[in-house]
Write a protein that holds these residues in place. Sequence first.
Motif, PDB file in Angstrom:
ATOM      1  N   ASP A 171      46.300  44.041  47.187  1.00  0.00           N
ATOM      2  CA  ASP A 171      47.507  44.057  46.351  1.00  0.00           C
ATOM      3  C   ASP A 171      47.655  42.767  45.545  1.00  0.00           C
ATOM      4  OD1 ASP A 171      48.298  46.601  47.103  1.00  0.00           O
ATOM      5  OD2 ASP A 171      49.470  45.887  48.812  1.00  0.00           O
ATOM      6  N   VAL A 172      47.352  41.635  46.162  1.00  0.00           N
ATOM      7  CA  VAL A 172      47.458  40.362  45.449  1.00  0.00           C
ATOM      8  C   VAL A 172      46.456  40.308  44.303  1.00  0.00           C
ATOM      9  CG1 VAL A 172      47.104  37.862  45.646  1.00  0.00           C
ATOM     10  CG2 VAL A 172      48.434  39.079  47.387  1.00  0.00           C
ATOM     11  N   VAL A 173      45.236  40.758  44.562  1.00  0.00           N
ATOM     12  CA  VAL A 173      44.217  40.770  43.501  1.00  0.00           C
ATOM     13  C   VAL A 173      44.622  41.716  42.381  1.00  0.00           C
ATOM     14  CG1 VAL A 173      41.814  41.349  42.945  1.00  0.00           C
ATOM     15  CG2 VAL A 173      42.342  40.048  45.017  1.00  0.00           C
ATOM     16  N   ALA A 174      45.192  42.863  42.737  1.00  0.00           N
ATOM     17  CA  ALA A 174      45.654  43.802  41.711  1.00  0.00           C
ATOM     18  C   ALA A 174      46.740  43.173  40.846  1.00  0.00           C
ATOM     19  CB  ALA A 174      46.171  45.085  42.369  1.00  0.00           C
ATOM     20  N   ALA A 175      47.631  42.417  41.478  1.00  0.00           N
ATOM     21  CA  ALA A 175      48.699  41.741  40.734  1.00  0.00           C
ATOM     22  C   ALA A 175      48.140  40.632  39.850  1.00  0.00           C
ATOM     23  CB  ALA A 175      49.736  41.176  41.701  1.00  0.00           C
ATOM     24  N   LEU A 176      47.162  39.894  40.357  1.00  0.00           N
ATOM     25  CA  LEU A 176      46.517  38.843  39.563  1.00  0.00           C
ATOM     26  C   LEU A 176      45.772  39.443  38.374  1.00  0.00           C
ATOM     27  CD1 LEU A 176      45.127  36.657  42.484  1.00  0.00           C
ATOM     28  CD2 LEU A 176      46.978  36.022  40.926  1.00  0.00           C
ATOM     29  N   ASN A 177      45.173  40.590  38.595  1.00  0.00           N
ATOM     30  CA  ASN A 177      44.480  41.298  37.519  1.00  0.00           C
ATOM     31  C   ASN A 177      45.471  41.734  36.451  1.00  0.00           C
ATOM     32  OD1 ASN A 177      43.486  43.789  36.111  1.00  0.00           O
ATOM     33  ND2 ASN A 177      41.615  43.304  37.233  1.00  0.00           N
ATOM     34  N   ALA A 178      46.633  42.231  36.879  1.00  0.00           N
ATOM     35  CA  ALA A 178      47.648  42.693  35.936  1.00  0.00           C
ATOM     36  C   ALA A 178      48.164  41.549  35.070  1.00  0.00           C
ATOM     37  CB  ALA A 178      48.807  43.338  36.700  1.00  0.00           C
ATOM     38  N   GLN A 179      48.055  40.329  35.578  1.00  0.00           N
ATOM     39  CA  GLN A 179      48.506  39.165  34.813  1.00  0.00           C
ATOM     40  C   GLN A 179      47.342  38.431  34.143  1.00  0.00           C
ATOM     41  OE1 GLN A 179      51.776  36.875  36.107  1.00  0.00           O
ATOM     42  NE2 GLN A 179      52.306  38.239  37.779  1.00  0.00           N
ATOM     43  N   ASN A 180      46.176  39.081  34.133  1.00  0.00           N
ATOM     44  CA  ASN A 180      44.994  38.553  33.440  1.00  0.00           C
ATOM     45  C   ASN A 180      44.530  37.202  33.967  1.00  0.00           C
ATOM     46  OD1 ASN A 180      44.840  40.773  31.531  1.00  0.00           O
ATOM     47  ND2 ASN A 180      46.614  39.876  30.510  1.00  0.00           N
ATOM     48  N   ILE A 181      44.656  37.016  35.267  1.00  0.00           N
ATOM     49  CA  ILE A 181      44.213  35.762  35.894  1.00  0.00           C
ATOM     50  C   ILE A 181      42.788  35.910  36.412  1.00  0.00           C
ATOM     51  CG2 ILE A 181      44.666  34.109  37.756  1.00  0.00           C
ATOM     52  CD1 ILE A 181      47.672  34.911  37.405  1.00  0.00           C
ATOM     53  N   VAL A 182      42.531  36.973  37.153  1.00  0.00           N
ATOM     54  CA  VAL A 182      41.167  37.317  37.575  1.00  0.00           C
ATOM     55  C   VAL A 182      41.031  38.838  37.534  1.00  0.00           C
ATOM     56  CG1 VAL A 182      40.717  35.299  39.026  1.00  0.00           C
ATOM     57  CG2 VAL A 182      41.862  37.296  40.012  1.00  0.00           C
ATOM     58  N   SER A 187      35.750  35.315  44.400  1.00  0.00           N
ATOM     59  CA  SER A 187      34.701  34.801  45.277  1.00  0.00           C
ATOM     60  C   SER A 187      33.990  33.594  44.678  1.00  0.00           C
ATOM     61  CB  SER A 187      33.679  35.905  45.583  1.00  0.00           C
ATOM     62  OG  SER A 187      33.152  36.439  44.382  1.00  0.00           O
ATOM     63  N   SER A 188      33.979  33.487  43.352  1.00  0.00           N
ATOM     64  CA  SER A 188      33.333  32.336  42.705  1.00  0.00           C
ATOM     65  C   SER A 188      34.303  31.158  42.663  1.00  0.00           C
ATOM     66  CB  SER A 188      32.907  32.690  41.287  1.00  0.00           C
ATOM     67  OG  SER A 188      34.037  32.870  40.448  1.00  0.00           O
ATOM     68  N   GLN A 189      33.753  29.950  42.562  1.00  0.00           N
ATOM     69  CA  GLN A 189      34.613  28.765  42.473  1.00  0.00           C
ATOM     70  C   GLN A 189      35.486  28.818  41.223  1.00  0.00           C
ATOM     71  OE1 GLN A 189      33.101  24.872  43.203  1.00  0.00           O
ATOM     72  NE2 GLN A 189      31.648  25.520  44.781  1.00  0.00           N
ATOM     73  N   ARG A 190      34.953  29.365  40.154  1.00  0.00           N
ATOM     74  CA  ARG A 190      35.723  29.459  38.904  1.00  0.00           C
ATOM     75  C   ARG A 190      36.937  30.351  39.084  1.00  0.00           C
ATOM     76  NH1 ARG A 190      33.386  31.566  33.004  1.00  0.00           N
ATOM     77  NH2 ARG A 190      35.377  31.429  31.877  1.00  0.00           N
ATOM     78  N   ASP A 191      36.737  31.528  39.686  1.00  0.00           N
ATOM     79  CA  ASP A 191      37.865  32.441  39.888  1.00  0.00           C
ATOM     80  C   ASP A 191      38.856  31.873  40.902  1.00  0.00           C
ATOM     81  OD1 ASP A 191      36.952  34.226  38.035  1.00  0.00           O
ATOM     82  OD2 ASP A 191      36.237  35.724  39.466  1.00  0.00           O
ATOM     83  N   ALA A 193      39.470  28.761  41.412  1.00  0.00           N
ATOM     84  CA  ALA A 193      40.217  27.697  40.730  1.00  0.00           C
ATOM     85  C   ALA A 193      41.304  28.281  39.845  1.00  0.00           C
ATOM     86  CB  ALA A 193      39.260  26.842  39.906  1.00  0.00           C
ATOM     87  N   ALA A 194      41.013  29.408  39.203  1.00  0.00           N
ATOM     88  CA  ALA A 194      42.006  30.048  38.340  1.00  0.00           C
ATOM     89  C   ALA A 194      43.187  30.562  39.155  1.00  0.00           C
ATOM     90  CB  ALA A 194      41.357  31.190  37.559  1.00  0.00           C
ATOM     91  N   VAL A 195      42.889  31.149  40.304  1.00  0.00           N
ATOM     92  CA  VAL A 195      43.959  31.653  41.169  1.00  0.00           C
ATOM     93  C   VAL A 195      44.768  30.496  41.746  1.00  0.00           C
ATOM     94  CG1 VAL A 195      44.472  32.932  43.280  1.00  0.00           C
ATOM     95  CG2 VAL A 195      42.713  33.774  41.714  1.00  0.00           C
ATOM     96  N   GLN A 196      44.075  29.447  42.175  1.00  0.00           N
ATOM     97  CA  GLN A 196      44.782  28.281  42.709  1.00  0.00           C
ATOM     98  C   GLN A 196      45.719  27.689  41.657  1.00  0.00           C
ATOM     99  OE1 GLN A 196      44.107  26.305  46.082  1.00  0.00           O
ATOM    100  NE2 GLN A 196      46.201  26.159  45.336  1.00  0.00           N
ATOM    101  N   ALA A 197      45.244  27.595  40.422  1.00  0.00           N
ATOM    102  CA  ALA A 197      46.068  27.039  39.350  1.00  0.00           C
ATOM    103  C   ALA A 197      47.321  27.877  39.125  1.00  0.00           C
ATOM    104  CB  ALA A 197      45.251  26.951  38.064  1.00  0.00           C
ATOM    105  N   ALA A 198      47.171  29.203  39.181  1.00  0.00           N
ATOM    106  CA  ALA A 198      48.330  30.077  38.998  1.00  0.00           C
ATOM    107  C   ALA A 198      49.346  29.879  40.119  1.00  0.00           C
ATOM    108  CB  ALA A 198      47.878  31.536  38.944  1.00  0.00           C
ATOM    109  N   PHE A 199      48.852  29.853  41.364  1.00  0.00           N
ATOM    110  CA  PHE A 199      49.761  29.656  42.494  1.00  0.00           C
ATOM    111  C   PHE A 199      50.397  28.268  42.454  1.00  0.00           C
ATOM    112  CE2 PHE A 199      48.024  33.511  44.331  1.00  0.00           C
ATOM    113  CZ  PHE A 199      49.102  34.003  45.064  1.00  0.00           C
TER     114      PHE A 199
END
Length: 223
Positions: A171-182, A187-191, A193-199
């Motif tokens: 559910d969290v990934v689906a929500a992050l996807n809906a907001q164009n974050i990942v 699983s990658s360091q880049r993704d 980092a993007a999620v960490q920045a959003a949180f």
Amino acid sequence: MQDYKWLNEYCLNRFGSAAALEAHLPSPATPRRLEAISNDRYLSTLALRVFRAGLKHSLVDAKWPAFEQVFFGFDPEKVVLMGADHLERLMQDARIIRHLGKLKSVPRNAQLILDIAHEYGSFGHFIAQWPVTDIVGLWRYLAKHGNQLGGLSAPRFLRMVGKDTFIPTYDVVAALNAQNIVEKVPSSQRDQAAVQAAFNEWHEQSGRPMCQLSMMLAYTVNH
């Protein structure tokens, strides 16, 4: 991405009141509480998380008293001495879950806890002092230096002991996807980092713990 104001209003509309929302949100442990947890309890929880992965939790939990017995109360000083012959004998013990790979992970993770305790004074201190604004860094550390702690195992373990963390559930990934974050599980360091920045941004805007923000985000897609 949406800001915290949008996230909060969405959840308030869903639950009807601030009190109702708060009742559904978890609270992380304080640093003092994390430091008070003994190394054997950390090892027990770490092993419990490893054995729960891919299995029905109630099945694993029902067998855990036997695990506590055969692993000497998860005293890392004792568990780390368990060799291959000892683990092979455990494979004949019907009281526990006989998965050799997971059984081998216990003394390996006991060594992780002892190594960290030697450097930081205790495993609990190490966990408590890690900044939540780089919690993905702690996931990676545990996955790299521990055994069978990849995927969601590290964040789920941290949530189990009370360390503040978000968890990239479906559910969290689906929500992050809906907001164009990942687009997928980070699983990658880049993704990551993007999620960490959003949180971190929501955390700065709200002052809320990561675990609460994680659950609130899940509520935006979980009906």
